[in-house]
Write a protein that holds these residues in place. Structure first.
Motif, PDB file in Angstrom:
ATOM      1  N   ARG A  11      -6.389  -4.264  -8.457  1.00  0.00           N
ATOM      2  CA  ARG A  11      -5.438  -3.942  -7.165  1.00  0.00           C
ATOM      3  C   ARG A  11      -4.727  -2.456  -6.883  1.00  0.00           C
ATOM      4  N   ASP A  12      -4.333  -1.669  -5.726  1.00  0.00           N
ATOM      5  CA  ASP A  12      -3.457  -0.924  -5.388  1.00  0.00           C
ATOM      6  C   ASP A  12      -3.509  -1.188  -3.614  1.00  0.00           C
ATOM      7  N   SER A  13      -2.015  -1.290  -3.466  1.00  0.00           N
ATOM      8  CA  SER A  13      -1.665  -0.805  -1.722  1.00  0.00           C
ATOM      9  C   SER A  13      -1.904   0.323  -1.554  1.00  0.00           C
ATOM     10  N   SER A  14      -2.396   0.968   0.228  1.00  0.00           N
ATOM     11  CA  SER A  14      -3.074   1.737   0.138  1.00  0.00           C
ATOM     12  C   SER A  14      -1.710   1.693   1.634  1.00  0.00           C
ATOM     13  N   LEU A  15      -0.920   2.987   1.435  1.00  0.00           N
ATOM     14  CA  LEU A  15       0.598   2.461   2.464  1.00  0.00           C
ATOM     15  C   LEU A  15       0.212   2.302   3.937  1.00  0.00           C
ATOM     16  N   THR A  16      -1.139   3.613   4.174  1.00  0.00           N
ATOM     17  CA  THR A  16      -1.578   3.934   5.631  1.00  0.00           C
ATOM     18  C   THR A  16      -2.391   2.216   5.631  1.00  0.00           C
ATOM     19  N   GLY A  17      -3.144   1.645   5.104  1.00  0.00           N
ATOM     20  CA  GLY A  17      -3.299   0.382   5.377  1.00  0.00           C
ATOM     21  C   GLY A  17      -2.521  -0.682   5.374  1.00  0.00           C
ATOM     22  N   GLU A  18      -1.415  -0.922   4.863  1.00  0.00           N
ATOM     23  CA  GLU A  18      -0.320  -1.292   5.426  1.00  0.00           C
ATOM     24  C   GLU A  18      -0.148  -1.643   6.392  1.00  0.00           C
ATOM     25  N   LEU A  19       0.311   0.227   6.800  1.00  0.00           N
ATOM     26  CA  LEU A  19       1.396   0.218   8.167  1.00  0.00           C
ATOM     27  C   LEU A  19       0.495  -0.267   9.657  1.00  0.00           C
ATOM     28  N   SER A  20      -0.576  -0.445   9.400  1.00  0.00           N
ATOM     29  CA  SER A  20      -1.833  -0.880  10.239  1.00  0.00           C
ATOM     30  C   SER A  20      -1.709  -2.542  10.185  1.00  0.00           C
ATOM     31  N   THR A  21      -1.314  -3.290   8.691  1.00  0.00           N
ATOM     32  CA  THR A  21      -1.347  -4.399   9.319  1.00  0.00           C
ATOM     33  C   THR A  21      -0.334  -4.693   9.683  1.00  0.00           C
ATOM     34  N   ALA A  22       0.905  -4.012   9.278  1.00  0.00           N
ATOM     35  CA  ALA A  22       1.956  -4.264   9.889  1.00  0.00           C
ATOM     36  C   ALA A  22       2.295  -4.536  11.424  1.00  0.00           C
ATOM     37  N   GLN A  23       1.245  -4.080  11.778  1.00  0.00           N
ATOM     38  CA  GLN A  23       1.547  -3.795  13.232  1.00  0.00           C
ATOM     39  C   GLN A  23       0.361  -4.358  13.694  1.00  0.00           C
ATOM     40  N   ALA A  24      -0.311  -4.347  12.931  1.00  0.00           N
ATOM     41  CA  ALA A  24      -1.055  -5.891  13.802  1.00  0.00           C
ATOM     42  C   ALA A  24      -0.467  -6.956  13.696  1.00  0.00           C
ATOM     43  N   LEU A  25      -0.208  -7.294  12.419  1.00  0.00           N
ATOM     44  CA  LEU A  25       0.884  -8.228  12.375  1.00  0.00           C
ATOM     45  C   LEU A  25       1.886  -8.947  13.068  1.00  0.00           C
ATOM     46  N   LEU A  26       3.486  -7.839  13.080  1.00  0.00           N
ATOM     47  CA  LEU A  26       4.109  -8.164  14.510  1.00  0.00           C
ATOM     48  C   LEU A  26       3.692  -7.973  15.416  1.00  0.00           C
ATOM     49  N   ALA A  27       2.608  -7.553  16.078  1.00  0.00           N
ATOM     50  CA  ALA A  27       2.246  -7.647  17.237  1.00  0.00           C
ATOM     51  C   ALA A  27       1.478  -9.497  17.156  1.00  0.00           C
ATOM     52  N   ALA A  28       1.093  -9.747  16.321  1.00  0.00           N
ATOM     53  CA  ALA A  28       0.582 -11.334  16.760  1.00  0.00           C
ATOM     54  C   ALA A  28       1.755 -11.874  16.781  1.00  0.00           C
ATOM     55  N   ALA A  29       2.786 -12.142  16.303  1.00  0.00           N
ATOM     56  CA  ALA A  29       3.879 -12.920  16.002  1.00  0.00           C
ATOM     57  C   ALA A  29       4.897 -12.629  17.343  1.00  0.00           C
ATOM     58  N   GLY A  30       4.425 -11.367  17.682  1.00  0.00           N
ATOM     59  CA  GLY A  30       5.403 -10.938  19.116  1.00  0.00           C
ATOM     60  C   GLY A  30       6.816 -10.031  19.012  1.00  0.00           C
TER      61      GLY A  30
END
Length: 385
Positions: free
Chosen positions: A250-269
């Motif tokens: 498994r590799d961690s994609s920086l751009t993918g992590e940035l997108s996931t981070a935005q969605a996670l923060l938005a879901a957490a308010g």
């Protein structure tokens, strides 16, 4: 390392018997001694003494071989060794020159297998000096003396080298086994670290989205359905990443992590300020670790900080800097948990460093990743090799 046992040799009973018989072949050199005693017998008392002495010598010799096979290089049978030397010296009286010439060969051949390696050189040198003194006392001079002592020295060198090579092979086998054990342990640690990193954020996101969907189910069913679908997508991604983590691919994609981070923060308010205009230009090995920085930082923001706003910054200069900051209650002086410890290991492996601080009401976590690795290598090339 002198604590080598027969188990370390991985000898079967058959191999051990074969090695014992091969070593006892040295007793074949007693045949000319016995022939000498039979053809030119000493007086009756000396003859009895010679026979009893030779029998005792054989007993001591076999005892040393037997014990040496079980606990080699450990002086496991000191009394048998002392008895062998004492009997060997006393046998010079009834047997004479024939035994005097033969006994040093026996001694230099058996000593390395019975003594710790640090004693090999002193014991062999002492034997050679004693052999020279006795030979000179019996009248040996010139070429005959030099040839005799040289032959004893050659046997001492040969047997010492043989036992050294044997011991080295055993220690190398033990070292390979230890390296294999450490490799398994390291792989377990890697899997544990990766599973923590993978499941920590994904499960936190699934939990948040599921809670949000439950709260919205009555007032906004459409948005609740969207949140439930997003939670399902993240759960499936987590499952795929767990499978890939166990396989080690498994590799961690920086751009993918940035997108996931935005969605996670938005879901957490939590508000998100993203500044990563050239995240796609970060070299692949550094982008993988940078993705882990974003993942761990955002996971901590969501789970622990109670922040209102988070700021994610990526700068692709040399060094690459990845920062996750929040206006919550993070404590920069608290000890690292499993996630930050694993993150620090990843970053330091590339010659970088992880920092945390609290300044002006913001808690900052940032990592510096040098594009040029220590030793002048480019990190991208180093990570690809």
């Amino acid at each position: 390392m002198s604590g080598v046992t027969q188990e370390d040799f991985e000898w079967t009973p058959r191999r051990r018997r074969a090695a014992t018989l091969l070593t006892c072949a040295w007793l074949g050199y007693l045949i000319p001694i016995c022939v000498s005693v039979a053809t030119e017998p000493p007086g009756a008392p000396m003859l009895v003494f010679a026979i009893v002495g030779l029998a005792a010598y054989v007993v001591f010799f076999v005892r040393l071989i037997h014990v040496g096979m079980q606990r080699p290089f450990r002086l496991a049978a000191p009394y048998a060794l002392i008895g062998l030397i004492a009997v060997g010296v006393l046998l010079m009286v009834p047997i004479g020159s024939t035994w005097r010439y033969a006994f040093p060969y026996y001694l230099v051949a058996i000593l390395p297998g019975q003594l710790p390696p640090r004693w090999w050189i002193p014991s062999q040198v002492t034997t050679l000096v004693a052999t020279t003194v006795v030979a000179v006392g019996y009248g040996d001079r010139g070429v005959s003396l030099i040839g005799y002592v040289a032959s004893v020295a050659a046997v001492a060198l040969f047997t010492s080298m043989f036992f050294w090579l044997l011991r080295t092979m055993v220690l190398l086998r033990m070292a390979r086994a230890e390296m294999a054990r450490l490799a398994v342990s390291e792989e377990r640690l890697r899997i544990a670290r990766d599973l923590h990193d993978v499941l920590g954020q994904r499960l936190a996101a699934v939990a948040l989205l599921s809670d949000l969907a439950g709260r919205l189910a009555g007032s906004d069913p459409e948005r609740a359905r969207q949140q439930s679908a997003e939670a399902g997508r993240l759960a499936r991604e987590a499952l795929e990443e767990v499978r890939a983590t166990v396989s080690g691919f498994r590799d961690s994609s920086l751009t993918g992590e940035l997108s996931t981070a935005q969605a996670l923060l938005a879901a957490a308010g939590i508000g998100c300020v993203l500044s990563a205009p050239d995240a796609g230009s970060v070299p692949a090995p550094l982008a993988d670790v940078a993705g882990w920085v974003v993942r761990e930082g955002v996971t901590n923001v969501v789970r622990h900080s109670r922040a209102g706003t988070a700021r994610i910054t990526v700068r692709s200069a040399d060094p690459v800097v990845v920062e996750v900051a929040d206006d919550g209650h993070g404590d920069a002086t608290s000890p690292y948990g499993n996630g930050l410890t694993g993150l620090r290991e990843r970053v330091t492996a590339l010659g970088g460093a992880v920092h945390t601080e609290r300044v002006d009401g913001w808690y900052r976590l940032w990592a510096e990743l040098p594009v040029t690795a220590p030793g002048g290598r480019v990190a991208a090339a180093a990570g690809a090799s």
